[in-house]
Design an enzyme around this catalytic site. Structure first.
Site, PDB file in Angstrom:
ATOM      1  CG  HIS A 141      -1.580   1.284   1.448  1.00 53.38           C
ATOM      2  ND1 HIS A 141      -2.682   1.755   0.458  1.00 53.38           N
ATOM      3  CD2 HIS A 141      -1.595   2.023   2.395  1.00 53.38           C
ATOM      4  CE1 HIS A 141      -2.917   2.757   0.901  1.00 53.38           C
ATOM      5  NE2 HIS A 141      -2.525   3.178   2.162  1.00 53.38           N
ATOM      6  NE  ARG A 150       6.206  10.197  -1.250  1.00 53.06           N
ATOM      7  CZ  ARG A 150       5.465   9.581  -0.503  1.00 53.06           C
ATOM      8  NH1 ARG A 150       4.296  10.433   0.035  1.00 53.06           N
ATOM      9  NH2 ARG A 150       5.427   8.219  -0.115  1.00 53.06           N
ATOM     10  CD  GLU A 207      -6.940   4.522   3.883  1.00 52.23           C
ATOM     11  OE1 GLU A 207      -6.790   4.074   5.088  1.00 52.23           O
ATOM     12  OE2 GLU A 207      -6.302   5.035   3.079  1.00 52.23           O
ATOM     13  CD  GLN A 248      -5.720  10.836   2.504  1.00 52.44           C
ATOM     14  OE1 GLN A 248      -6.812  10.338   1.735  1.00 52.44           O
ATOM     15  NE2 GLN A 248      -4.612  10.254   2.961  1.00 52.44           N
ATOM     16  CB  THR A 357      -4.722   0.671   3.171  1.00 50.76           C
ATOM     17  OG1 THR A 357      -5.175   1.907   3.450  1.00 50.76           O
ATOM     18  CG2 THR A 357      -5.316  -0.131   2.030  1.00 50.76           C
TER      19      THR A 357
HETATM   20 CA    CA Z   1      -5.764   4.349   7.003  1.00 47.18          CA
END
Ligand code: CA
Length: 423
Positions: A141, A150, A207, A248, A357
């Site tokens: 994950h 990134r 998740e 987020q 996750t």
């Molecule tokens: Ca989480």
């Protein structure tokens, strides 16, 4: 007396081979009925055993547990009695349900008072959660997210293989399976506009996680070693750390998750004891580079728990979209707990610590829509002909999980949650 985990045990209560709750499991939960207040129960087959009733009838006399422990809104008071007592209670329940034991089996009146079909009761939040911590301990994950957002060549940040990264979450919005919730609203900044906007999240995600529940407190300043950590873990539940990806993305720098995560987290209602899971321990990752001494551990500390996620649209049938496993964790629960307390942070009974996750190495084993649909670039087809990049209004997300060995299946039931349209 046969040990409660013995695979040869059989109950006088018929249990379907695909059922999560054979006599070897005996998970604890809290339930109520139209005529009774909240109380402690244990799942067996498709029924729940009322421990308050059994205690009142004297079946647990040797254990000397007060009525208030069993007639209770939460398991915390039971857990606080300590592992030896909880383990003795689980063993006594196992003995009572054993097919060769007539004590309860042949007492029709007691049996009728103590057993209800799970479908006829309301399952409640099993524990009062004081504090909730969420880790980020699946290497697949973390690699997927790092690759997407990134740099694929440096997907893991420099600290990731040296410590189990985590953050403090919100305990107040942890809800039990079957509790619906509203799509969260929040501030986002779409790429094509200069200023942020406020409104319903457009990329609501799940998740797939497991959470462990603290069973023994520490004092401020105290630390827990990886070797002692299991003494502090009572049991586990499934955990859905619902996440609003658009909120987020805009809010998380520099302090991490906040309103994108704290609107709801769904858990399964039955707490499967660590004791019941012990036969399913398996080897963990070889950790390279070598971890610091306080994070070293010995033995098999991962657990082989098969996990899956399904989406059920408002009309239509379920589509299973993910098959994963708790054994894919890079950092173990024992390391997470040792790290969490390494600075003297104290823990309390009922605290929940979620895994992060849980993604496996193959695309079908990824534990979030973000990864399964790869940032919206590979929409997932559902049985009803529609497709999903994220979770739609009125979709129900269902997580399930179980261990399986020698025809014994130790399951967790379901963590089910339906997303209602934002108000
Ligand atoms: Ca989480």
């Amino acid at each position: 007396m046969i040990k409660a985990n013995d695979p040869s045990l059989k109950s006088w209560i018929e249990v379907n081979p695909n059922c999560d709750f054979p006599i070897q499991n005996l998970p604890f939960g809290i339930f109520k009925t139209q005529s009774s207040s909240a109380r402690v129960g244990v799942a067996i087959g498709d029924q729940v055993l009322d421990l308050a009733v059994l205690n009142k009838l004297g079946y647990f006399n040797n254990l000397k547990i007060g009525e208030a422990v069993f007639v209770n809104n939460f398991l915390n008071d039971l857990i606080a009695l300590g592992k030896p007592t909880c383990s003795a209670l689980r063993q006594r329940i196992s003995d009572l349900l054993n097919e060769t034991n007539a004590e309860l089996r042949d007492n029709k009146e007691a049996r009728e008072k103590a057993l209800q079909y799970i479908s006829n009761v309301q399952l409640l939040m099993p524990v009062k959660v004081g504090d909730y911590t969420d880790f980020y301990s699946s290497i697949d994950h973390a690699t997927n997210v790092g690759t997407m957002f990134r740099d694929p060549a440096n997907a893991l940040l420099p600290n990731w293989k040296h410590l189990p990264v985590g953050y403090h979450g919100r305990a107040s919005s942890i809800i039990v399976s079957g509790t619906n919730f509203l799509r969260p609203k929040g501030q986002t900044k779409p790429a094509d506009v200069d200023s942020p906007v406020f409104g319903a999240s457009k990329s609501l995600d799940f998740e797939l996680e497991m959470a462990f529940i603290i069973g023994k407190p520490t004092s401020l300043g105290e630390t827990i070693s990886t070797a002692a950590a299991d003494d502090y873990i009572f049991g586990l539940t499934l955990f859905n750390d619902w996440s609003a990806r658009d909120i987020q993305t805009w809010e998380y720098v520099p302090l991490g998750p906040f309103l994108a995560k704290n609107f709801a987290s769904t858990i399964s209602p039955w707490v499967v004891t660590l004791e019941a899971l012990e036969p399913f321990r398996t080897a963990g990752y070889e950790q390279t580079p070598k971890v610091l001494p306080y994070l070293e551990y010995t033995g098999n500390k991962n657990i082989d728990i098969y996990l899956e996620v399904a989406i059920l649209p408002e009309t239509g049938t379920e589509t299973t979209i993910c098959h994963s496993n708790y054994k894919y964790m890079y950092w173990t629960m024992e390391q997470q707990l040792a790290h969490h307390t390494s600075n003297g942070c104290n823990i309390n009974i009922g605290d929940m610590m979620a895994s992060g996750t849980i993604s496996g190495p193959t695309p079908g084993s990824f534990g979030s829509m973000l990864e399964l649909a790869w940032k919206g670039t590979k929409p997932l087809p559902l049985n009803d002909g529609t497709e999903r990049k994220f979770i739609n209004d009125n979709d129900t997300v269902i997580m399930r999980g179980y261990c399986q060995k020698e025809k014994v299946r130790i399951g967790f039931g379901e963590a089910r949650g339906k997303v209602l349209p934002a108000l």
